[in-house]
Design a protein around this motif. Sequence first.
Motif, PDB file in Angstrom:
ATOM      1  N   CYS A  55      57.689  32.209  43.946  1.00  0.00           N
ATOM      2  CA  CYS A  55      57.794  31.283  42.814  1.00  0.00           C
ATOM      3  C   CYS A  55      59.133  30.557  42.752  1.00  0.00           C
ATOM      4  N   ARG A  56      60.092  30.994  43.553  1.00  0.00           N
ATOM      5  CA  ARG A  56      61.404  30.346  43.517  1.00  0.00           C
ATOM      6  C   ARG A  56      61.719  29.624  44.832  1.00  0.00           C
ATOM      7  N   LEU A  86      51.184  25.656  40.735  1.00  0.00           N
ATOM      8  CA  LEU A  86      52.590  25.519  41.116  1.00  0.00           C
ATOM      9  C   LEU A  86      53.453  25.180  39.902  1.00  0.00           C
ATOM     10  N   HIS A  90      56.233  28.150  39.233  1.00  0.00           N
ATOM     11  CA  HIS A  90      57.524  27.972  39.905  1.00  0.00           C
ATOM     12  C   HIS A  90      58.686  28.042  38.918  1.00  0.00           C
TER      13      HIS A  90
END
Length: 427
Positions: A55-56, A86, A90
Amino acid sequence: MLPNGKKHACDQSVSLDLLTSSLPENVIDDILICLPLRDAVRTSILSTKWRYKWCRIPQLNLDPTLWGTAKDVTLITKFTNIMCHLFASHVGSITKVILENYYLGDCPVIDKLIYFLSRNSVQHLDFSFDLCNPPKLPSSIFNCSQLMHLSLRDCSIQFAPPAFKGFDRLITLELCRITISSKLLESFISSCPLLDKLGLHETIHSGVIEINAPMLRAFDFTEGEGSIILKSVPRLVKLSLCYLFYYADTRNCFDSFYYLEHLDLKCESLKLLSAAASEVPIRLPFDLNCLKHLRLDEICFAKLEVLSFVLFLIRSSQHLQYLEIEIGHPVHDDSPEQQCLKLEAFSDVTFNHLKKVKLRGIIGSNREMQLIKLLLAKSPVLRTMLIETFSSYKEASEKNKNKIPIVLNSFRRASPKVEVVYDCHVD
Protein backbone atom coordinates in the motif's frame (compact mmCIF):
# COMPACT_ATOMS: atom_id res chain seq x y z
CA MET A 1 -0.59 -29.41 22.76
CA LEU A 2 -1.19 -28.52 19.09
CA PRO A 3 -1.62 -31.31 16.53
CA ASN A 4 1.57 -32.02 14.60
CA GLY A 5 0.22 -30.54 11.34
CA LYS A 6 -0.89 -27.28 12.96
CA LYS A 7 2.37 -27.02 14.88
CA HIS A 8 4.35 -27.38 11.64
CA ALA A 9 2.26 -24.71 9.91
CA CYS A 10 2.68 -22.41 12.88
CA ASP A 11 6.46 -22.91 12.85
CA GLN A 12 6.54 -22.04 9.12
CA SER A 13 4.54 -18.87 9.72
CA VAL A 14 6.83 -17.82 12.57
CA SER A 15 9.92 -18.52 10.46
CA LEU A 16 8.51 -16.52 7.55
CA ASP A 17 7.61 -13.63 9.85
CA LEU A 18 11.12 -13.63 11.28
CA LEU A 19 12.64 -13.60 7.78
CA THR A 20 10.48 -10.86 6.33
CA SER A 21 10.41 -8.67 9.42
CA SER A 22 14.20 -8.62 9.53
CA LEU A 23 14.41 -6.88 6.16
CA PRO A 24 14.94 -3.10 6.24
CA GLU A 25 11.99 -1.07 5.02
CA ASN A 26 13.92 0.38 2.08
CA VAL A 27 14.84 -3.14 0.91
CA ILE A 28 11.19 -4.18 1.04
CA ASP A 29 10.25 -1.10 -0.97
CA ASP A 30 12.88 -1.94 -3.59
CA ILE A 31 11.58 -5.51 -3.86
CA LEU A 32 7.99 -4.34 -4.33
CA ILE A 33 8.97 -1.72 -6.92
CA CYS A 34 10.69 -4.41 -9.02
CA LEU A 35 7.60 -6.62 -9.05
CA PRO A 36 4.61 -6.25 -11.38
CA LEU A 37 1.82 -4.52 -9.45
CA ARG A 38 -0.34 -7.65 -9.39
CA ASP A 39 2.50 -9.64 -7.77
CA ALA A 40 3.29 -6.79 -5.38
CA VAL A 41 -0.28 -6.89 -4.08
CA ARG A 42 -0.03 -10.67 -3.71
CA THR A 43 2.85 -10.28 -1.25
CA SER A 44 0.21 -9.34 1.33
CA ILE A 45 -0.30 -13.09 1.96
CA LEU A 46 3.36 -13.73 2.82
CA SER A 47 2.93 -12.82 6.46
CA THR A 48 1.14 -10.42 8.77
CA LYS A 49 4.10 -8.04 8.48
CA TRP A 50 3.68 -7.86 4.69
CA ARG A 51 -0.11 -7.49 4.63
CA TYR A 52 -0.09 -3.77 3.91
CA LYS A 53 3.43 -3.24 2.61
CA TRP A 54 2.25 -2.91 -0.99
CA CYS A 55 0.00 0.00 0.00
CA ARG A 56 2.98 2.33 0.26
CA ILE A 57 4.64 1.50 -3.10
CA PRO A 58 6.02 4.83 -4.39
CA GLN A 59 6.20 3.66 -8.01
CA LEU A 60 3.34 2.10 -10.00
CA ASN A 61 3.45 0.37 -13.37
CA LEU A 62 -0.13 0.18 -14.66
CA ASP A 63 0.14 -1.96 -17.77
CA PRO A 64 -2.71 -3.66 -19.68
CA THR A 65 -2.00 -7.07 -18.14
CA LEU A 66 -3.74 -5.81 -15.02
CA TRP A 67 -7.16 -5.51 -16.64
CA GLY A 68 -7.22 -7.68 -19.77
CA THR A 69 -7.11 -7.47 -23.57
CA ALA A 70 -8.95 -5.51 -26.23
CA LYS A 71 -11.48 -8.36 -26.61
CA ASP A 72 -12.57 -8.13 -22.98
CA VAL A 73 -15.84 -6.18 -22.85
CA THR A 74 -15.42 -5.59 -19.11
CA LEU A 75 -12.14 -3.69 -19.49
CA ILE A 76 -13.34 -0.35 -18.17
CA THR A 77 -15.12 -1.99 -15.23
CA LYS A 78 -12.01 -3.96 -14.27
CA PHE A 79 -9.75 -0.93 -14.61
CA THR A 80 -12.17 1.21 -12.57
CA ASN A 81 -12.30 -1.40 -9.80
CA ILE A 82 -8.50 -1.63 -9.69
CA MET A 83 -8.14 2.13 -9.50
CA CYS A 84 -10.79 2.49 -6.80
CA HIS A 85 -9.03 -0.18 -4.73
CA LEU A 86 -5.76 1.69 -5.21
CA PHE A 87 -7.30 5.03 -4.20
CA ALA A 88 -8.77 3.49 -1.03
CA SER A 89 -5.70 1.50 0.03
CA HIS A 90 -2.60 3.46 -0.88
CA VAL A 91 -0.83 5.54 1.74
CA GLY A 92 2.10 7.89 1.39
CA SER A 93 3.44 9.63 -1.70
CA ILE A 94 3.55 8.20 -5.23
CA THR A 95 6.64 9.45 -7.05
CA LYS A 96 6.41 7.62 -10.38
CA VAL A 97 3.57 6.17 -12.48
CA ILE A 98 3.73 4.41 -15.82
CA LEU A 99 0.35 3.94 -17.51
CA GLU A 100 -0.08 2.01 -20.75
CA ASN A 101 -3.66 2.57 -21.81
CA TYR A 102 -4.06 0.92 -25.22
CA TYR A 103 -7.64 -0.30 -24.94
CA LEU A 104 -9.55 1.99 -22.60
CA GLY A 105 -9.96 5.14 -24.70
CA ASP A 106 -11.53 8.09 -22.84
CA CYS A 107 -11.97 6.22 -19.58
CA PRO A 108 -13.46 8.61 -16.95
CA VAL A 109 -11.46 7.10 -14.11
CA ILE A 110 -8.18 8.29 -15.70
CA ASP A 111 -9.15 11.84 -14.75
CA LYS A 112 -9.67 10.67 -11.16
CA LEU A 113 -6.33 8.82 -11.27
CA ILE A 114 -4.46 11.94 -12.34
CA TYR A 115 -6.24 14.01 -9.69
CA PHE A 116 -5.32 11.36 -7.09
CA LEU A 117 -1.68 11.50 -8.20
CA SER A 118 -1.62 15.29 -8.05
CA ARG A 119 -2.63 15.02 -4.38
CA ASN A 120 0.18 12.52 -3.73
CA SER A 121 3.16 14.58 -4.95
CA VAL A 122 3.76 12.57 -8.13
CA GLN A 123 7.10 13.51 -9.76
CA HIS A 124 7.31 11.23 -12.81
CA LEU A 125 4.45 10.48 -15.23
CA ASP A 126 4.81 8.26 -18.29
CA PHE A 127 1.48 7.86 -20.12
CA SER A 128 0.91 5.95 -23.38
CA PHE A 129 -2.50 5.85 -25.04
CA ASP A 130 -4.07 4.21 -28.08
CA LEU A 131 -2.57 5.44 -31.39
CA CYS A 132 -5.80 4.63 -33.26
CA ASN A 133 -8.05 6.27 -30.68
CA PRO A 134 -6.06 9.02 -28.91
CA PRO A 135 -8.02 10.50 -25.99
CA LYS A 136 -8.14 14.06 -24.72
CA LEU A 137 -5.83 14.44 -21.77
CA PRO A 138 -7.72 15.57 -18.63
CA SER A 139 -6.90 19.10 -17.49
CA SER A 140 -6.11 17.64 -14.06
CA ILE A 141 -2.64 16.87 -15.44
CA PHE A 142 -1.81 20.54 -14.90
CA ASN A 143 -2.46 20.14 -11.16
CA CYS A 144 0.59 17.89 -10.77
CA SER A 145 2.76 20.75 -9.57
CA GLN A 146 5.59 18.50 -8.29
CA LEU A 147 6.31 16.97 -11.71
CA MET A 148 9.96 16.58 -12.67
CA HIS A 149 9.58 14.15 -15.60
CA LEU A 150 6.63 14.03 -18.01
CA SER A 151 6.26 11.73 -21.01
CA LEU A 152 3.04 11.61 -23.07
CA ARG A 153 2.24 9.55 -26.16
CA ASP A 154 -0.81 9.49 -28.45
CA CYS A 155 -3.25 11.95 -26.93
CA SER A 156 -4.38 15.54 -27.35
CA ILE A 157 -4.02 18.51 -25.02
CA GLN A 158 -6.85 20.98 -25.50
CA PHE A 159 -6.11 23.74 -23.03
CA ALA A 160 -4.45 24.62 -19.74
CA PRO A 161 -6.48 25.99 -16.82
CA PRO A 162 -6.21 29.78 -16.38
CA ALA A 163 -4.56 29.24 -12.98
CA PHE A 164 -1.74 27.15 -14.49
CA LYS A 165 1.56 29.00 -14.23
CA GLY A 166 3.86 26.22 -15.40
CA PHE A 167 5.75 23.25 -14.01
CA ASP A 168 8.51 25.00 -12.11
CA ARG A 169 10.27 21.70 -11.24
CA LEU A 170 10.01 19.93 -14.60
CA ILE A 171 13.37 18.69 -15.91
CA THR A 172 12.38 16.28 -18.71
CA LEU A 173 9.51 16.66 -21.20
CA GLU A 174 8.79 14.20 -24.02
CA LEU A 175 5.76 14.51 -26.28
CA CYS A 176 5.15 11.90 -28.97
CA ARG A 177 2.28 12.14 -31.47
CA ILE A 178 0.51 14.77 -29.38
CA THR A 179 -2.08 17.12 -30.87
CA ILE A 180 -1.68 20.55 -29.32
CA SER A 181 -1.91 24.18 -30.43
CA SER A 182 1.31 26.05 -31.19
CA LYS A 183 0.43 28.73 -28.65
CA LEU A 184 -0.15 26.22 -25.85
CA LEU A 185 2.98 24.22 -26.67
CA GLU A 186 5.13 27.34 -26.77
CA SER A 187 3.67 28.56 -23.47
CA PHE A 188 4.04 25.07 -21.97
CA ILE A 189 7.77 24.92 -22.74
CA SER A 190 8.56 28.47 -21.69
CA SER A 191 6.74 27.90 -18.36
CA CYS A 192 9.24 25.22 -17.33
CA PRO A 193 12.27 27.24 -16.17
CA LEU A 194 14.34 24.17 -15.17
CA LEU A 195 13.68 22.16 -18.34
CA ASP A 196 16.86 20.26 -19.18
CA LYS A 197 15.74 17.70 -21.79
CA LEU A 198 13.02 18.16 -24.44
CA GLY A 199 11.74 15.68 -27.01
CA LEU A 200 9.09 16.51 -29.63
CA HIS A 201 8.27 13.57 -31.88
CA GLU A 202 5.66 13.94 -34.64
CA THR A 203 3.77 16.37 -32.45
CA ILE A 204 0.97 18.02 -34.41
CA HIS A 205 0.75 21.77 -34.03
CA SER A 206 -0.05 24.37 -36.65
CA GLY A 207 2.19 27.38 -37.16
CA VAL A 208 5.55 28.17 -35.60
CA ILE A 209 6.68 27.74 -32.01
CA GLU A 210 9.61 29.51 -30.41
CA ILE A 211 11.71 27.41 -28.06
CA ASN A 212 12.57 29.53 -25.03
CA ALA A 213 14.27 27.34 -22.45
CA PRO A 214 17.23 28.92 -20.65
CA MET A 215 18.34 25.67 -18.95
CA LEU A 216 17.74 23.31 -21.90
CA ARG A 217 20.72 21.05 -22.63
CA ALA A 218 19.25 18.35 -24.91
CA PHE A 219 16.62 18.73 -27.65
CA ASP A 220 15.38 15.91 -29.90
CA PHE A 221 13.00 17.09 -32.64
CA THR A 222 11.23 14.74 -35.05
CA GLU A 223 8.36 16.69 -36.49
CA GLY A 224 5.35 15.81 -38.61
CA GLU A 225 3.64 19.19 -38.87
CA GLY A 226 4.47 22.68 -37.74
CA SER A 227 7.88 24.30 -37.34
CA ILE A 228 10.24 25.66 -34.73
CA ILE A 229 12.59 28.49 -33.97
CA LEU A 230 15.38 27.94 -31.48
CA LYS A 231 14.87 31.34 -29.93
CA SER A 232 16.68 31.17 -26.61
CA VAL A 233 18.56 27.98 -25.72
CA PRO A 234 21.92 29.30 -24.48
CA ARG A 235 22.95 26.05 -22.72
CA LEU A 236 22.08 23.60 -25.50
CA VAL A 237 24.77 20.92 -25.82
CA LYS A 238 22.92 18.10 -27.61
CA LEU A 239 20.67 18.62 -30.64
CA SER A 240 18.95 16.12 -32.92
CA LEU A 241 16.83 17.39 -35.83
CA CYS A 242 14.70 15.35 -38.19
CA TYR A 243 12.24 17.36 -40.28
CA LEU A 244 9.68 15.35 -42.17
CA PHE A 245 8.32 18.29 -44.18
CA TYR A 246 10.03 21.04 -46.10
CA TYR A 247 8.31 24.04 -44.64
CA ALA A 248 9.79 23.94 -41.14
CA ASP A 249 11.21 27.27 -40.07
CA THR A 250 14.92 27.32 -39.21
CA ARG A 251 15.55 31.01 -38.63
CA ASN A 252 18.14 31.87 -36.01
CA CYS A 253 19.10 28.21 -35.78
CA PHE A 254 22.85 28.74 -36.23
CA ASP A 255 23.09 30.98 -33.16
CA SER A 256 22.08 27.99 -31.03
CA PHE A 257 25.00 25.85 -32.22
CA TYR A 258 27.73 27.66 -30.33
CA TYR A 259 27.96 25.38 -27.25
CA LEU A 260 26.82 22.18 -28.93
CA GLU A 261 28.79 19.02 -28.12
CA HIS A 262 26.55 16.55 -29.99
CA LEU A 263 24.78 17.37 -33.26
CA ASP A 264 22.61 14.89 -35.15
CA LEU A 265 20.99 16.04 -38.40
CA LYS A 266 18.66 13.64 -40.18
CA CYS A 267 16.65 13.35 -43.37
CA GLU A 268 15.58 16.71 -44.75
CA SER A 269 16.94 18.86 -41.93
CA LEU A 270 20.24 19.36 -43.75
CA LYS A 271 18.45 20.62 -46.86
CA LEU A 272 16.43 23.03 -44.76
CA LEU A 273 19.47 24.36 -42.95
CA SER A 274 21.35 24.81 -46.20
CA ALA A 275 18.30 26.62 -47.61
CA ALA A 276 18.12 28.80 -44.49
CA ALA A 277 21.73 29.78 -45.05
CA SER A 278 20.90 30.89 -48.62
CA GLU A 279 24.33 31.00 -50.18
CA VAL A 280 26.25 28.56 -48.00
CA PRO A 281 29.34 30.29 -46.56
CA ILE A 282 32.70 28.61 -46.26
CA ARG A 283 32.32 28.41 -42.49
CA LEU A 284 30.33 29.85 -39.62
CA PRO A 285 31.28 33.28 -38.29
CA PHE A 286 32.37 31.38 -35.15
CA ASP A 287 33.99 27.96 -34.77
CA LEU A 288 32.06 25.18 -33.09
CA ASN A 289 34.81 24.60 -30.57
CA CYS A 290 32.63 22.51 -28.26
CA LEU A 291 31.30 20.14 -30.94
CA LYS A 292 32.76 16.66 -30.41
CA HIS A 293 30.18 14.36 -32.01
CA LEU A 294 28.62 15.02 -35.43
CA ARG A 295 26.20 12.63 -37.13
CA LEU A 296 24.63 13.32 -40.54
CA ASP A 297 21.98 10.85 -41.66
CA GLU A 298 20.58 10.17 -45.17
CA ILE A 299 22.74 12.79 -46.84
CA CYS A 300 22.36 13.32 -50.58
CA PHE A 301 25.81 14.02 -52.08
CA ALA A 302 24.16 14.39 -55.50
CA LYS A 303 22.93 17.83 -54.44
CA LEU A 304 25.85 20.22 -54.41
CA GLU A 305 24.19 22.59 -51.90
CA VAL A 306 23.84 19.73 -49.40
CA LEU A 307 27.43 18.64 -49.94
CA SER A 308 28.57 22.24 -49.48
CA PHE A 309 26.66 22.47 -46.20
CA VAL A 310 28.26 19.24 -44.96
CA LEU A 311 31.68 20.71 -45.66
CA PHE A 312 30.57 23.98 -44.09
CA LEU A 313 29.75 22.14 -40.84
CA ILE A 314 32.90 20.03 -40.85
CA ARG A 315 35.13 23.01 -41.56
CA SER A 316 33.60 24.90 -38.62
CA SER A 317 34.04 21.92 -36.25
CA GLN A 318 37.77 21.47 -35.88
CA HIS A 319 37.42 19.97 -32.38
CA LEU A 320 35.43 16.99 -33.62
CA GLN A 321 36.29 13.62 -32.11
CA TYR A 322 33.67 11.49 -33.86
CA LEU A 323 32.13 11.93 -37.31
CA GLU A 324 29.45 9.72 -38.83
CA ILE A 325 27.85 10.24 -42.24
CA GLU A 326 25.26 8.01 -43.86
CA ILE A 327 24.63 8.50 -47.57
CA GLY A 328 20.91 8.39 -48.23
CA HIS A 329 20.92 8.74 -52.03
CA PRO A 330 24.07 7.33 -53.64
CA VAL A 331 25.70 9.28 -56.46
CA HIS A 332 26.13 7.01 -59.48
CA ASP A 333 27.73 9.49 -61.86
CA ASP A 334 31.44 9.99 -62.38
CA SER A 335 31.22 13.77 -62.06
CA PRO A 336 34.54 15.63 -62.07
CA GLU A 337 36.19 16.50 -58.80
CA GLN A 338 34.54 19.30 -56.87
CA GLN A 339 36.75 22.26 -56.09
CA CYS A 340 35.24 22.55 -52.59
CA LEU A 341 36.48 19.03 -51.75
CA LYS A 342 40.09 19.49 -52.84
CA LEU A 343 42.82 19.61 -50.23
CA GLU A 344 43.73 23.13 -51.29
CA ALA A 345 40.30 24.34 -50.17
CA PHE A 346 41.12 23.09 -46.64
CA SER A 347 44.67 24.42 -46.46
CA ASP A 348 43.82 26.34 -43.27
CA VAL A 349 42.06 23.41 -41.57
CA THR A 350 43.40 20.46 -39.56
CA PHE A 351 41.25 18.11 -37.54
CA ASN A 352 43.59 17.67 -34.60
CA HIS A 353 41.02 15.91 -32.39
CA LEU A 354 39.23 13.61 -34.84
CA LYS A 355 39.69 10.00 -33.70
CA LYS A 356 36.91 8.03 -35.38
CA VAL A 357 35.07 8.36 -38.70
CA LYS A 358 32.20 6.18 -39.87
CA LEU A 359 30.91 6.46 -43.44
CA ARG A 360 27.90 4.36 -44.42
CA GLY A 361 26.28 3.91 -47.81
CA ILE A 362 29.46 4.55 -49.81
CA ILE A 363 29.42 3.29 -53.43
CA GLY A 364 32.73 4.75 -54.58
CA SER A 365 31.62 7.93 -56.37
CA ASN A 366 34.13 10.71 -56.99
CA ARG A 367 32.58 13.00 -54.38
CA GLU A 368 32.59 10.28 -51.73
CA MET A 369 36.20 9.31 -52.41
CA GLN A 370 37.25 12.97 -52.35
CA LEU A 371 35.73 13.35 -48.89
CA ILE A 372 37.55 10.25 -47.64
CA LYS A 373 40.82 11.53 -49.10
CA LEU A 374 40.31 14.89 -47.41
CA LEU A 375 39.57 13.41 -43.98
CA LEU A 376 42.55 11.04 -44.10
CA ALA A 377 44.91 13.84 -45.11
CA LYS A 378 43.69 16.30 -42.48
CA SER A 379 43.31 14.10 -39.36
CA PRO A 380 46.69 13.48 -37.68
CA VAL A 381 45.29 11.59 -34.63
CA LEU A 382 42.67 9.53 -36.48
CA ARG A 383 42.49 5.98 -35.13
CA THR A 384 39.67 4.34 -37.09
CA MET A 385 37.85 4.98 -40.35
CA LEU A 386 35.03 2.54 -41.04
CA ILE A 387 33.64 2.55 -44.58
CA GLU A 388 30.49 0.56 -45.35
CA THR A 389 29.09 0.13 -48.85
CA PHE A 390 25.47 0.71 -49.78
CA SER A 391 24.18 -2.88 -49.66
CA SER A 392 20.89 -2.02 -51.42
CA TYR A 393 22.73 -1.18 -54.63
CA LYS A 394 24.12 -4.54 -55.62
CA GLU A 395 25.39 -3.55 -59.07
CA ALA A 396 27.30 -0.54 -57.76
CA SER A 397 28.72 -2.53 -54.86
CA GLU A 398 29.91 -5.36 -57.09
CA LYS A 399 31.51 -2.90 -59.49
CA ASN A 400 33.45 -1.07 -56.79
CA LYS A 401 34.14 -3.75 -54.19
CA ASN A 402 37.60 -4.36 -55.62
CA LYS A 403 38.20 -0.82 -56.86
CA ILE A 404 37.55 1.06 -53.59
CA PRO A 405 40.29 -0.66 -51.49
CA ILE A 406 42.87 0.09 -54.18
CA VAL A 407 41.91 3.76 -54.25
CA LEU A 408 41.88 3.90 -50.45
CA ASN A 409 45.42 2.54 -50.25
CA SER A 410 46.63 5.31 -52.55
CA PHE A 411 45.45 8.11 -50.25
CA ARG A 412 47.95 9.90 -48.02
CA ARG A 413 47.26 9.48 -44.32
CA ALA A 414 48.20 12.14 -41.79
CA SER A 415 47.86 9.66 -38.92
CA PRO A 416 50.43 6.84 -38.87
CA LYS A 417 48.17 4.75 -36.60
CA VAL A 418 44.91 5.01 -38.52
CA GLU A 419 43.12 1.76 -39.39
CA VAL A 420 40.89 1.95 -42.46
CA VAL A 421 38.24 -0.78 -42.40
CA TYR A 422 36.35 -1.35 -45.63
CA ASP A 423 33.19 -3.42 -45.14
CA CYS A 424 31.60 -4.45 -48.44
CA HIS A 425 28.17 -6.11 -48.25
CA VAL A 426 26.73 -7.34 -51.52
CA ASP A 427 23.18 -8.73 -51.39
